[in-house]
Design a protein around this motif. Structure first.
Motif, PDB file in Angstrom:
ATOM      1  N   ASP A  73       0.909  -1.228  -0.038  1.00 37.91           N
ATOM      2  CA  ASP A  73       0.091  -0.022   0.123  1.00 37.91           C
ATOM      3  C   ASP A  73       0.901   1.259  -0.023  1.00 37.91           C
ATOM      4  O   ASP A  73       0.677   2.091  -0.645  1.00 37.91           O
ATOM      5  N   PHE A  74       2.187   1.285   0.841  1.00 38.84           N
ATOM      6  CA  PHE A  74       2.853   2.406   0.823  1.00 38.84           C
ATOM      7  C   PHE A  74       3.392   2.650  -0.359  1.00 38.84           C
ATOM      8  O   PHE A  74       3.529   3.922  -0.922  1.00 38.84           O
ATOM      9  N   GLU A  81       2.294   2.622  -8.817  1.00 35.45           N
ATOM     10  CA  GLU A  81       2.344   1.245  -9.090  1.00 35.45           C
ATOM     11  C   GLU A  81       1.531   0.342  -8.129  1.00 35.45           C
ATOM     12  O   GLU A  81       2.030   0.139  -6.714  1.00 35.45           O
ATOM     13  N   GLU A  82       0.533  -0.485  -8.676  1.00 30.63           N
ATOM     14  CA  GLU A  82      -0.002  -1.319  -7.799  1.00 30.63           C
ATOM     15  C   GLU A  82       0.677  -2.416  -7.067  1.00 30.63           C
ATOM     16  O   GLU A  82       0.658  -2.943  -6.187  1.00 30.63           O
ATOM     17  N   VAL A  83       1.829  -2.874  -7.908  1.00 33.49           N
ATOM     18  CA  VAL A  83       2.427  -3.782  -7.431  1.00 33.49           C
ATOM     19  C   VAL A  83       3.795  -3.789  -8.262  1.00 33.49           C
ATOM     20  O   VAL A  83       3.930  -3.332  -9.167  1.00 33.49           O
ATOM     21  N   THR A 313      15.568   4.506  -4.808  1.00 31.50           N
ATOM     22  CA  THR A 313      15.895   2.723  -4.544  1.00 31.50           C
ATOM     23  C   THR A 313      15.009   1.865  -5.263  1.00 31.50           C
ATOM     24  O   THR A 313      15.364   0.982  -5.657  1.00 31.50           O
ATOM     25  N   LEU A 314      13.892   2.317  -5.753  1.00 28.55           N
ATOM     26  CA  LEU A 314      12.735   1.557  -6.202  1.00 28.55           C
ATOM     27  C   LEU A 314      13.222   1.140  -7.601  1.00 28.55           C
ATOM     28  O   LEU A 314      12.702   0.001  -7.982  1.00 28.55           O
ATOM     29  N   SER A 315      13.805   1.720  -8.441  1.00 24.44           N
ATOM     30  CA  SER A 315      13.976   1.325  -9.642  1.00 24.44           C
ATOM     31  C   SER A 315      15.224   0.406  -9.778  1.00 24.44           C
ATOM     32  O   SER A 315      15.593  -0.426 -10.517  1.00 24.44           O
ATOM     33  N   GLU A 316      16.073   0.217  -8.574  1.00 24.33           N
ATOM     34  CA  GLU A 316      17.200  -0.325  -8.525  1.00 24.33           C
ATOM     35  C   GLU A 316      17.204  -1.465  -7.564  1.00 24.33           C
ATOM     36  O   GLU A 316      18.032  -2.484  -7.434  1.00 24.33           O
ATOM     37  N   ILE A 317      16.084  -1.812  -7.116  1.00 25.96           N
ATOM     38  CA  ILE A 317      15.986  -2.811  -6.022  1.00 25.96           C
ATOM     39  C   ILE A 317      16.209  -4.350  -6.672  1.00 25.96           C
ATOM     40  O   ILE A 317      15.661  -4.529  -7.781  1.00 25.96           O
ATOM     41  N   MET A 318      17.096  -5.102  -6.082  1.00 29.37           N
ATOM     42  CA  MET A 318      17.559  -6.369  -6.768  1.00 29.37           C
ATOM     43  C   MET A 318      16.408  -7.175  -7.233  1.00 29.37           C
ATOM     44  O   MET A 318      16.660  -7.937  -8.210  1.00 29.37           O
ATOM     45  N   CYS A 319      15.329  -7.122  -6.492  1.00 27.12           N
ATOM     46  CA  CYS A 319      14.101  -7.905  -6.939  1.00 27.12           C
ATOM     47  C   CYS A 319      13.762  -7.752  -8.383  1.00 27.12           C
ATOM     48  O   CYS A 319      13.216  -8.806  -8.917  1.00 27.12           O
ATOM     49  N   ARG A 320      13.852  -6.794  -8.765  1.00 27.51           N
ATOM     50  CA  ARG A 320      13.445  -6.382 -10.278  1.00 27.51           C
ATOM     51  C   ARG A 320      13.968  -7.212 -11.398  1.00 27.51           C
ATOM     52  O   ARG A 320      13.490  -7.865 -12.427  1.00 27.51           O
ATOM     53  N   GLU A 321      15.282  -7.755 -10.993  1.00 27.14           N
ATOM     54  CA  GLU A 321      16.033  -8.363 -12.013  1.00 27.14           C
ATOM     55  C   GLU A 321      16.712  -9.718 -11.528  1.00 27.14           C
ATOM     56  O   GLU A 321      17.399 -10.312 -12.062  1.00 27.14           O
ATOM     57  N   GLU A 360       9.640 -12.416 -16.645  1.00 30.47           N
ATOM     58  CA  GLU A 360       9.495 -11.101 -17.103  1.00 30.47           C
ATOM     59  C   GLU A 360       8.083 -10.453 -16.693  1.00 30.47           C
ATOM     60  O   GLU A 360       7.237 -11.169 -17.322  1.00 30.47           O
ATOM     61  N   LYS A 361       7.998  -9.349 -16.126  1.00 31.89           N
ATOM     62  CA  LYS A 361       6.755  -8.774 -15.955  1.00 31.89           C
ATOM     63  C   LYS A 361       5.927  -9.275 -14.603  1.00 31.89           C
ATOM     64  O   LYS A 361       4.948  -9.303 -14.393  1.00 31.89           O
ATOM     65  N   ALA A 362       6.544 -10.483 -14.311  1.00 39.34           N
ATOM     66  CA  ALA A 362       5.718 -11.249 -13.095  1.00 39.34           C
ATOM     67  C   ALA A 362       5.865 -10.249 -11.726  1.00 39.34           C
ATOM     68  O   ALA A 362       6.744  -9.611 -11.705  1.00 39.34           O
ATOM     69  N   PRO A 363       4.804 -10.287 -11.137  1.00 32.26           N
ATOM     70  CA  PRO A 363       4.659  -9.610  -9.901  1.00 32.26           C
ATOM     71  C   PRO A 363       5.668 -10.005  -8.823  1.00 32.26           C
ATOM     72  O   PRO A 363       5.929 -11.271  -8.517  1.00 32.26           O
ATOM     73  N   ILE A 364       6.208  -9.296  -8.055  1.00 38.20           N
ATOM     74  CA  ILE A 364       6.961  -9.277  -6.768  1.00 38.20           C
ATOM     75  C   ILE A 364       6.538  -9.570  -5.735  1.00 38.20           C
ATOM     76  O   ILE A 364       5.582  -8.803  -5.218  1.00 38.20           O
ATOM     77  N   THR A 365       6.597 -10.600  -5.013  1.00 41.36           N
ATOM     78  CA  THR A 365       6.407 -10.957  -3.635  1.00 41.36           C
ATOM     79  C   THR A 365       6.810  -9.947  -2.526  1.00 41.36           C
ATOM     80  O   THR A 365       8.076  -9.917  -2.513  1.00 41.36           O
TER      81      THR A 365
END
Ligand code: SF4
Ligand code: SF4
Length: 380
Positions: A73-74, A81-83, A313-321, A360-365
């Protein structure tokens, strides 16, 4: 950080310094670690799934107490971004097992010499097949436990390097001094592995407090061995990076300033050199969360993380890639989620995949611990 993708030189062949050896082979750190575990109940037993649920509740309560919403939510409120969604996978992290010669107080996977969970050869073979079919992956990051003590370590390193992929070894340094591990330094050099090593301070007292007795002394010996082979030495292509994490409930200091201090202290005191220093925020999970809860500081620490939110930090967080694979093949979005048993999506095992392109494009937990990745300079 930007993964090193340069060529592997034969620096060692051009003129290494005298190779430094650790003490006699019988001087394993493991008996000392087991003694420390016996004396400290917080290191004794890994959390059960019930404990993990209780730990999540504690974090949730700490956030409720300070009036902060769930992380998802934050993020929606801050970014629209919803997710969080994955991009194409460039980094494949392999958690090859939980056995470790150390039992650090902040270890988020609760590794120790008592842990026996380990990756099978069948799984390691399949991972290399998936890697070959996933051209977007540029780096394989092998971690544990002490990953080098896994029977699959050499197979995975050789297989990934043969595919032209950079390999990172998350090295605790003391493993270089363990009996039966004499082959390790030269193997790392021959394969051109990038060594990323934990050294949370340049003071013996602070390191031993967080990582165990004798760890500092052996870490210094390990660093000298690596320098002797060309790792972290100017003019060499063999990379040696260090990782700092705070010794308590505070955020890491500025990375550039800390690197300067490390460079000076390690060079002046021991003649040790390295390439980069990475600072990591302590995640409020597992042994560290337990410590904060016992000291009644969890709420204060969560508040610190939330108020230090940094949108950059949001565009760089490791879980993206990143795709993180557990020792049993289960897929996670990062190793913190792995530590918390929060799998990617509804739970996928890499044995069921042929390539990582489908992620790719899968939602991150995500969960409340994710505030640790968006605070200050981040933790990825
Ligand atoms: S060396 Fe690393 S894996 Fe081993 S106990 Fe310490 S933090 Fe955990
Ligand atoms: S802990 Fe960090 S890296 Fe992992 S899912 Fe949360 S934000 Fe991403």
């Amino acid at each position: 950080w930007t993964p090193y993708t340069g060529p592997v030189s034969s620096w060692a062949a051009k003129g290494p310094r005298a190779v430094v050896h650790c003490a006699a082979p019988e001087s394993s750190l493991i008996p000392d670690t087991l003694n420390e575990m016996a004396a400290d109940s917080t290191l004794a037993a890994p959390l059960t799934s019930r404990d993990r649920l209780e730990e999540r509740k504690l974090r949730r309560r700490a956030l409720d107490a300070i009036g902060v919403p769930a992380f998802s939510d934050f993020i929606e409120r801050e970014t629209g971004e919803e997710v969080l969604l994955k991009r194409s996978i460039s980094l494949l992290q392999l958690n090859v097992g939980l056995f470790c010669n150390q039992a650090c107080t902040h270890c988020h996977v609760e590794s120790s010499p008592r842990r026996t969970e380990a990756m099978s050869e069948e799984l390691a073979d399949h991972i290399l097949t998936v890697l070959a079919a996933s051209p977007s992956v540029r780096t394989v990051d092998i971690t544990g436990g002490a990953p080098e003590m896994s029977p699959q370590f050499r197979k995975l390193v050789r297989g990934a390097r043969a595919l032209g992929v950079e390999v990172i070894d998350r090295c605790n340094l003391t493993v270089l001094c363990e009996p039966e591990m004499g082959w390790l330094p030269q193997f790392l050099a021959d394969e051109g592995v990038r060594v990323v090593a934990s050294l949370p301070c340049y003071s013996e007292e602070n390191v031993d407090k967080q990582r165990g007795n004798k760890v500092f002394e052996r870490s210094i010996k390990g660093l000298k061995m690596l320098n002797a082979l060309g790792f972290g030495v100017q003019g060499s292509d063999l990379h040696l990076d260090l990782v700092y994490n705070p010794g308590g409930a505070f955020l890491p200091p500025d990375q550039a300033g800390l690197k300067e201090a490390y460079t000076k202290q390690l060079d002046d005191s021991f003649g040790i050199t390295f390439n980069e220093l990475f600072t990591m925020t302590n995640m409020p999970i597992k042994r560290f969360a337990d410590l904060l809860a016992r000291e009644k500081r969890l709420e204060e620490y969560m508040q610190l993380l939330v108020t230090s939110f940094n949108p950059a930090t949001l565009s760089e967080i490791m879980c993206r890639e990143l795709a993180s694979v557990g020792f049993d093949g289960q897929l996670y979005d990062c190793d913190f989620n792995y530590a918390l048993a929060m799998p990617h999506g509804l739970g996928i095992n890499i044995m069921d995949l042929e390539s990582l392109t489908s992620l790719e494009k899968a939602p991150i937990t995500t969960g409340s611990h994710c505030y640790g990745c968006t605070a200050g300079a981040g933790s990825s």
